[in-house]
Enzyme design. Sequence first.
Site, PDB file in Angstrom:
ATOM      1  CB  SER A 243     -22.963  22.476  56.351  1.00 25.74           C
ATOM      2  OG  SER A 243     -22.466  22.496  55.033  1.00 25.74           O
ATOM      3  CG  ASP A 397     -29.091  21.601  51.062  1.00 27.83           C
ATOM      4  OD1 ASP A 397     -28.178  22.010  50.313  1.00 27.83           O
ATOM      5  OD2 ASP A 397     -28.880  21.066  52.166  1.00 27.83           O
ATOM      6  CG  HIS A 427     -26.496  24.122  52.469  1.00 34.00           C
ATOM      7  ND1 HIS A 427     -26.461  22.776  52.752  1.00 34.00           N
ATOM      8  CD2 HIS A 427     -25.341  24.640  52.978  1.00 34.00           C
ATOM      9  CE1 HIS A 427     -25.336  22.491  53.389  1.00 34.00           C
ATOM     10  NE2 HIS A 427     -24.641  23.610  53.537  1.00 34.00           N
TER      11      HIS A 427
END
Length: 457
Positions: A243, A397, A427
């Site tokens: 991320s 995501d 995610h």
Amino acid sequence: MGINRDHGYSRATDPDTAPCSSSGPDDDLALGGFYCVGLAAAQPSGTKKAPGGGPDPGNRWLPTFLLGVFVWVVIQNFPTSEFPTTLKHPAKLWFMHCVGQYLISLGKILENLRICALPRFLQCAQSLLPLKKDPNVLVIDMHFGAVPVRLLKPKELSPKLRRGIIFYHGGAGLFGSLDCYHGLCSFLASETDSAVLMVGYRKLPSHHHPVLFNDCLSATIYFLKNLESFGVDPSRVVLCGESIGGSAVVTVIQVLTSIPSLPQIRAQVLIYPLVNFVNFQLPSHQQSKNVPFLTRDMLFMCLCKYLAIDLSRKDAILAGAIIPLDKWKKYKKWLSHDNIPRRFWSQDIQLESFGPFDEAAYLETQHVWSLEISPVLADDKIISQFPQTLLVSCENDILRDDALLYKKRLEDQGVLVNWYHVEDGFHGCTILFDKKCLSFPCSKKVVNAVIVYIKGI
């Protein structure tokens, strides 16, 4: 590049300055954090009696309040949450999403009451999670300057220098920690027979951008200068991030390419990275805006806090009103929907249509055009120097298309890219891989793909 130490909150009236303890630094989160949780968990030492002899109704207000907040969160999220057919175990994911939103709601209440900043409350809550330890992995906690780091490597002696993995965790600068990602990195160290350095960069509420990037860079440079003392082979160093940690990997490598005296990074592993804070009208931002865990509202709350952007600018950012025409003409070739393969478009996708330019919003948000925040905008000359790459994306995501944009940028400059796309992924799934009943099939797929790739280095 110097290390910026002066990006904490400074206004006494800012709710994020409300400490959980008088100490303030991130190293003292435990003391202040447990005070915050204590507000929700503490009970009177004795059971008070009402005049008639029954329980005092005042003792029931806290459980009633907490239950009421949870019910409100469920009601708010039930009609808006979306679960594509490719997602597995949607009921479990929805429940976990509600729990996460419940903690955020409690944190916001404490922040509004100026009892505790939201980031500190979330950091405290995550610190209560049990730490899974592997008896076969050696763990060394230390500091590189002001940056806490953790080194993990197999206890079994190696006849040669080991591969090195430098890992930057996710969490949008609000949460995530060395302990949260300990299980993942311990597994990486064990399964790949590598020395894994976890970088515990400093976070909100005390530290805004660019402290995350500077901490990752300074810790990485120190490690690279002393690889052999840590038992690491200088020719086999991998940078890995998840991320916003994936974004940090990209920005750190951009700087390292200009420092030839340091050992070269052999490969980078980017797990659903955030590389673009300019175009929020890409297909995945339309398709997955309400898919847990990272909904569009959650994304903006986190990033606006971290980048010190007023959340009222959200609509202008979404509408593209912060994009000057000259900049769009320059960067459209890298940022537009045309770079996303057609198989990722749904029938109801709307192409970019930007609102009227908002100069005030642009001036407040112009730092999003920097390479530290939107590294996809780096020049071709910089991109072409990048090492081989494993790029992981998840179908469900909101940041899926960030990975696809960056994949094309790398490939256009001749960088070798291994792309692993998880059709049932979302995610944040990676951190759940070892959480037993809370894990998902996609969690293990991502971790296994990373291990197989790193073993080939």
